[in-house]
Scaffold this motif. Structure first.
Motif, mmCIF file in Angstrom:
data_model
loop_
_atom_site.group_PDB
_atom_site.id
_atom_site.type_symbol
_atom_site.label_atom_id
_atom_site.label_comp_id
_atom_site.label_asym_id
_atom_site.label_seq_id
_atom_site.Cartn_x
_atom_site.Cartn_y
_atom_site.Cartn_z
ATOM 1 N N ALA A 1 6.317 -43.024 2.375
ATOM 2 C CA ALA A 1 7.386 -42.539 3.238
ATOM 3 C C ALA A 1 8.471 -41.842 2.429
ATOM 4 C CB ALA A 1 7.991 -43.693 4.040
ATOM 5 N N ASN A 2 8.913 -40.691 2.944
ATOM 6 C CA ASN A 2 9.973 -39.881 2.344
ATOM 7 C C ASN A 2 9.714 -39.537 0.882
ATOM 8 O OD1 ASN A 2 11.639 -39.753 4.696
ATOM 9 N ND2 ASN A 2 12.101 -41.904 4.336
ATOM 10 N N TRP A 3 8.459 -39.462 0.486
ATOM 11 C CA TRP A 3 8.118 -39.152 -0.900
ATOM 12 C C TRP A 3 6.973 -38.151 -0.976
ATOM 13 C CZ3 TRP A 3 10.426 -39.831 -5.391
ATOM 14 C CH2 TRP A 3 9.676 -39.638 -6.565
ATOM 15 N N GLY A 4 5.798 -38.511 -0.436
ATOM 16 C CA GLY A 4 4.651 -37.627 -0.501
ATOM 17 C C GLY A 4 3.372 -38.385 -0.781
ATOM 18 N N VAL A 5 2.375 -37.654 -1.243
ATOM 19 C CA VAL A 5 1.062 -38.219 -1.530
ATOM 20 C C VAL A 5 1.076 -38.772 -2.952
ATOM 21 C CG1 VAL A 5 -1.401 -37.704 -1.750
ATOM 22 C CG2 VAL A 5 -0.043 -36.564 0.021
ATOM 23 N N GLU A 6 0.773 -40.064 -3.085
ATOM 24 C CA GLU A 6 0.696 -40.660 -4.420
ATOM 25 C C GLU A 6 -0.242 -39.844 -5.298
ATOM 26 O OE1 GLU A 6 -0.552 -44.761 -4.806
ATOM 27 O OE2 GLU A 6 1.139 -45.420 -3.579
ATOM 28 N N GLY A 7 0.216 -39.520 -6.498
ATOM 29 C CA GLY A 7 -0.621 -38.795 -7.438
ATOM 30 C C GLY A 7 -0.718 -37.303 -7.181
ATOM 31 N N ASP B 1 -10.714 -40.710 9.608
ATOM 32 C CA ASP B 1 -9.567 -41.258 10.346
ATOM 33 C C ASP B 1 -9.198 -40.322 11.485
ATOM 34 O OD1 ASP B 1 -9.330 -43.463 8.672
ATOM 35 O OD2 ASP B 1 -7.597 -42.677 7.579
ATOM 36 N N GLN B 2 -8.597 -40.891 12.503
ATOM 37 C CA GLN B 2 -8.130 -40.098 13.632
ATOM 38 C C GLN B 2 -6.732 -39.576 13.342
ATOM 39 O OE1 GLN B 2 -7.430 -42.058 17.523
ATOM 40 N NE2 GLN B 2 -8.760 -40.476 18.361
ATOM 41 N N ILE B 3 -6.444 -38.377 13.860
ATOM 42 C CA ILE B 3 -5.096 -37.805 13.816
ATOM 43 C C ILE B 3 -4.700 -37.523 15.255
ATOM 44 C CG2 ILE B 3 -6.022 -35.496 13.303
ATOM 45 C CD1 ILE B 3 -3.327 -34.952 11.822
ATOM 46 N N CYS B 4 -3.547 -38.063 15.673
ATOM 47 C CA CYS B 4 -3.126 -37.975 17.080
ATOM 48 C C CYS B 4 -1.674 -37.540 17.194
ATOM 49 C CB CYS B 4 -3.224 -39.342 17.752
ATOM 50 S SG CYS B 4 -4.838 -40.076 17.763
ATOM 51 N N ILE B 5 -1.424 -36.699 18.174
ATOM 52 C CA ILE B 5 -0.053 -36.317 18.514
ATOM 53 C C ILE B 5 0.598 -37.504 19.205
ATOM 54 C CG2 ILE B 5 1.365 -34.829 19.966
ATOM 55 C CD1 ILE B 5 -0.785 -32.682 19.593
ATOM 56 N N GLN B 6 1.802 -37.822 18.780
ATOM 57 C CA GLN B 6 2.565 -38.882 19.425
ATOM 58 C C GLN B 6 3.328 -38.267 20.602
ATOM 59 O OE1 GLN B 6 2.267 -42.290 18.252
ATOM 60 N NE2 GLN B 6 0.561 -41.012 17.555
ATOM 61 N N ARG C 1 6.653 -34.136 6.768
ATOM 62 C CA ARG C 1 7.242 -35.203 5.954
ATOM 63 C C ARG C 1 6.685 -36.530 6.455
ATOM 64 N NH1 ARG C 1 12.374 -37.741 7.543
ATOM 65 N NH2 ARG C 1 12.737 -37.264 9.731
ATOM 66 N N ILE C 2 6.708 -37.508 5.586
ATOM 67 C CA ILE C 2 6.095 -38.804 5.894
ATOM 68 C C ILE C 2 7.169 -39.752 6.414
ATOM 69 C CG2 ILE C 2 4.772 -40.733 4.969
ATOM 70 C CD1 ILE C 2 3.874 -38.679 2.722
ATOM 71 N N LEU C 3 7.009 -40.159 7.670
ATOM 72 C CA LEU C 3 7.948 -41.097 8.285
ATOM 73 C C LEU C 3 7.534 -42.536 7.998
ATOM 74 C CD1 LEU C 3 8.381 -39.341 11.752
ATOM 75 C CD2 LEU C 3 9.852 -39.160 9.730
ATOM 76 N N ARG C 4 6.226 -42.786 8.025
ATOM 77 C CA ARG C 4 5.671 -44.115 7.717
ATOM 78 C C ARG C 4 4.484 -43.901 6.801
ATOM 79 N NH1 ARG C 4 3.783 -45.954 12.661
ATOM 80 N NH2 ARG C 4 1.740 -45.150 12.156
ATOM 81 N N GLY C 5 4.484 -44.547 5.677
ATOM 82 C CA GLY C 5 3.402 -44.380 4.716
ATOM 83 C C GLY C 5 2.144 -45.118 5.130
ATOM 84 N N GLU D 1 -3.179 -44.663 8.662
ATOM 85 C CA GLU D 1 -2.116 -45.656 8.813
ATOM 86 C C GLU D 1 -0.723 -45.028 8.837
ATOM 87 O OE1 GLU D 1 -2.750 -47.996 5.302
ATOM 88 O OE2 GLU D 1 -4.527 -48.993 6.116
ATOM 89 N N ALA D 2 -0.638 -43.738 8.616
ATOM 90 C CA ALA D 2 0.653 -43.070 8.409
ATOM 91 C C ALA D 2 1.168 -42.363 9.662
ATOM 92 C CB ALA D 2 0.514 -42.054 7.269
ATOM 93 N N LEU D 3 2.453 -42.033 9.625
ATOM 94 C CA LEU D 3 3.091 -41.255 10.675
ATOM 95 C C LEU D 3 3.821 -40.098 10.015
ATOM 96 C CD1 LEU D 3 3.834 -41.004 13.715
ATOM 97 C CD2 LEU D 3 5.911 -42.322 13.171
ATOM 98 N N LEU D 4 3.557 -38.875 10.493
ATOM 99 C CA LEU D 4 4.127 -37.655 9.930
ATOM 100 C C LEU D 4 4.976 -36.933 10.962
ATOM 101 C CD1 LEU D 4 0.868 -36.213 8.299
ATOM 102 C CD2 LEU D 4 2.523 -37.805 7.293
ATOM 103 N N GLU D 5 5.907 -36.121 10.472
ATOM 104 C CA GLU D 5 6.672 -35.217 11.325
ATOM 105 C C GLU D 5 6.437 -33.797 10.826
ATOM 106 O OE1 GLU D 5 11.203 -34.512 12.897
ATOM 107 O OE2 GLU D 5 10.935 -35.231 10.851
ATOM 108 N N ILE D 6 6.010 -32.914 11.727
ATOM 109 C CA ILE D 6 5.789 -31.510 11.376
ATOM 110 C C ILE D 6 7.153 -30.868 11.110
ATOM 111 C CG2 ILE D 6 4.869 -29.287 12.158
ATOM 112 C CD1 ILE D 6 2.731 -31.502 11.616
#
Length: 183
Positions: free
Chosen positions: A33-39, A166-171, A155-159, A112-117
């Motif tokens: 969250a608020n950082w990015g993709v590890e590595g 995995d599924q990707i879904c619009i909230q 950006r990552i709201l929840r890591g 497992e994550a939540l993103l904001e476009i």
């Protein structure tokens, strides 16, 4: 808002500790969250895009994850450019969700994550390192203005962990504005 559904599937996940293309496909990525993709080179509190970091060194990083729809690869194949996941520098390649049609502010859950476009990705000449015509293939003109079709930044709201399959879904009720397809 999307071509046919409000959900899709992750086809591939990618990361690279170094700047540049391609980003290698890996088994899984961990989003912080608020950082990015590890590595991944682009992770950090402040923007890591080389040009933007020079121009705006204190700008918060809202470009933590790049999403690309496999439709982009299908579209460029029509002009004889054969590339696959990671070639455009994305972290997450998806199928079944029209990424370029997601309004800014939309929240999407992925793994497992939540993103904001946060913005339309503005591609640069670095894409031509993958194919000499790639930048041209993902740049069009609509109503006299440049329109880019090379992914959406988030950006990552929840890591959490993200893997292919995995599924990707619009909230629901999170789309704030229409996408801006030009700088």
């Amino acid at each position: 808002m999307t071509r046919s559904t409000e959900a899709g599937t992750v086809v591939a996940v990618c990361r690279n500790q170094q700047p540049g293309l391609p980003k290698p496909v890996v088994d899984e990525i961990m989003l912080q969250a608020n950082w990015g993709v590890e590595g991944d080179y682009h992770a950090g509190k402040l923007v890591r895009h080389r040009y933007l970091a020079r121009k705006y060194p204190n700008r918060p990083n809202k470009r933590q994850v790049l999403l690309v729809d496999v439709q982009s690869y299908t579209d460029i194949a029509e002009v004889d450019i054969q590339l696959g996941p990671g070639a455009m520098g994305e972290n997450i390649t998806v199928q079944g969700l029209a990424v370029m049609q997601l309004p800014l502010g939309t929240h999407v859950s992925v793994g497992e994550a939540l993103l904001e476009i946060t913005e339309v990705r503005t591609p640069c000449k670095q894409l031509n390192g993958m194919h000499e015509q790639l930048l041209q293939a993902v740049t069009t003109k609509e109503q006299g203005k440049k329109c880019f079709k090379a992914g959406m930044m988030a950006r990552i709201l929840r890591g959490g962990r993200v893997r292919a399959g995995d599924q990707i879904c619009i909230q629901p009720d999170t789309a704030l504005t229409q996408p801006q397809l030009f700088p």
